[in-house]
Enzyme design. Structure first.
Site, short mmCIF file in Angstrom:
data_model
loop_
_atom_site.label_atom_id
_atom_site.label_comp_id
_atom_site.label_asym_id
_atom_site.label_seq_id
_atom_site.Cartn_x
_atom_site.Cartn_y
_atom_site.Cartn_z
N ASN A 135 -10.42 -0.53 -0.25
CA ASN A 135 -8.85 -0.26 -0.10
C ASN A 135 -8.25 -0.93 -1.41
OD1 ASN A 135 -5.99 -0.75 0.36
ND2 ASN A 135 -6.61 -1.53 2.65
N HIS A 143 -3.22 6.94 1.90
CA HIS A 143 -3.79 5.64 1.29
C HIS A 143 -5.07 5.27 2.29
CE1 HIS A 143 -4.26 1.33 0.87
NE2 HIS A 143 -3.86 0.88 2.03
N CYS A 155 0.92 -1.34 0.05
CA CYS A 155 0.06 0.10 0.11
C CYS A 155 0.72 1.33 0.01
CB CYS A 155 -0.88 -0.04 1.13
SG CYS A 155 -1.87 -1.49 1.32
#
Ligand code: ACO
Length: 320
Positions: A277, A247, A111
């Protein structure tokens, strides 16, 4: 010289799956997912691939920047879910775009990948080695998920984002990144088994496994610290920052970071409600949305910050 972001683009799969859609096929609910994460829907690949989404996002970023593919010196693709082990995603994008003058390679920092790619681009540009670089975050996480594990599969989605960066006098002011491999198994996904005529090693789990509470604690501890560090290096106060583009893992994490930095939540744009996500693709998709929505004004200081598997974390301070 500094790396300046001069164009952005993104691409999401056509299929939009809401929390209620998931509630029909597994024991979960819109209420559970929304209240714990802020996620309402995600887009999942059907005909799309990591490559097709990355090429589309890159085309849009080049168009937004007014740059021809042949002008690119380098393509860095951040991904943990490329379509193939080889050729790398970046090389497939190079071919798809006709970016014949670019070198291309992939980078995996989960990520944090897009921020690591931006910091890498900044280092190349500062050194004088390259002038025009395409950085990409692209994921098809749905193929890495255990769809019988409701604790993980509801959290993620698929998509791609890209940005063109070019050598300029304005742009990245500071970049930091860090890793802690000793905590790596908090969020993991195994690879292929070792199987040849002389060995047959049982495969490690090959789907995403996560200790959600440990990841949560890591994120709320590390992200504010890493943003404070990059602000110090850039000589900026949090108040001076127009937007913090983080993020997109969980709305509660973003709220906790905003509170620690004593900044209003309105300075933390979000796209997780619609996308879930997206690992390395989260930040460039959010950046593209902010750019196209007209949020970012020339000269505004902004912060990008990523955190995730590895464990890894990174931040960049830049002027738009
Ligand atoms: N629907 C309904 N119930 C569920 C679901 C679901 N999808 N998933 C788990 N549950 C149940 C569990 O079985 C458990 O039930 P039990 O109490 O009867 O055993 C209960 O809900 C609570 O489970 P927890 O895992 O303790 O839930 P928690 O409140 O910790 O929330 C979450 C989980 C949202 C993942 C949280 O830990 C979190 O926000 N973690 C941050 C990590 C994160 O966002 N990771 C994303 C990827 S990492 C990254 O991008 C950096």
């Amino acid at each position: 010289m500094r790396a300046r972001i001069i164009g952005t683009g993104s691409s999401l799969p056509n299929l939009r799956v809401t929390n209620d859609d998931l509630g029909k096929i597994m024991d979960t609910s819109d209420e559970w997912i929304k209240s714990r994460t802020g996620i309402r829907a995600r887009h999942l690949a059907t005909d799309e691939t990591t490559t097709s989404m990355a090429v589309e996002a890159s085309r849009r970023a080049l168009e937004n920047a007014g740059v021809q593919p042949q002008e690119l010196d380098l393509i860095i693709a951040a991904t943990l879910s490329a379509d193939r082990i080889v050729p790398p995603l970046s090389c497939e994008v190079q071919s798809g775009l006709g970016a014949v003058n670019a070198a291309a390679y992939d980078l995996c920092a989960a990520c944090s990948g897009f921020v690591f790619a931006l910091n890498t681009a900044q280092a190349y540009i500062q050194s004088g080695m390259y002038q025009t670089i395409l950085i990409i975050g692209a994921e098809t996480l749905s193929k890495l998920l255990d769809w019988s594990d409701r604790a993980t599969c509801v959290l993620f989605g698929d998509g791609a984002g890209a940005a063109v960066v070019r050598a300029d006098t304005e742009g990245v002011l500071a970049g930091i990144q860090g890793s802690d491999g000793s905590k790596g198994m908090v969020l993991s996904c195994g690879g292929r088994p070792l199987r040849h005529p002389f060995a047959d090693r049982t495969a490690e789990h090959s789907y995403v496994q996560m200790n959600g509470q440990e990841v949560y604690k890591f994120a709320v501890r590390t992200v504010p610290a890493c943003i404070s560090q990059v602000l110090d290096q850039a000589g900026l106060k949090p108040e001076a920052v127009a937007y913090f583009l983080l993020h997109q893992a969980n709305e509660r994490i973003l709220q906790a970071v905003a509170k620690r930095l004593k900044q209003p939540i309105e300075k933390f744009p979000m796209c997780l409600s619609e996308c879930g996500n997206l690992s390395a693709a989260s930040i460039p998709i959010l950046l593209d949305k902010a750019n196209r929505d007209g949020l970012l004004r020339k000269g505004d200081p902004i912060i990008l910050a990523g955190f995730g598997a590895g464990l890894t974390w990174g931040a960049a301070a830049l002027t738009w």
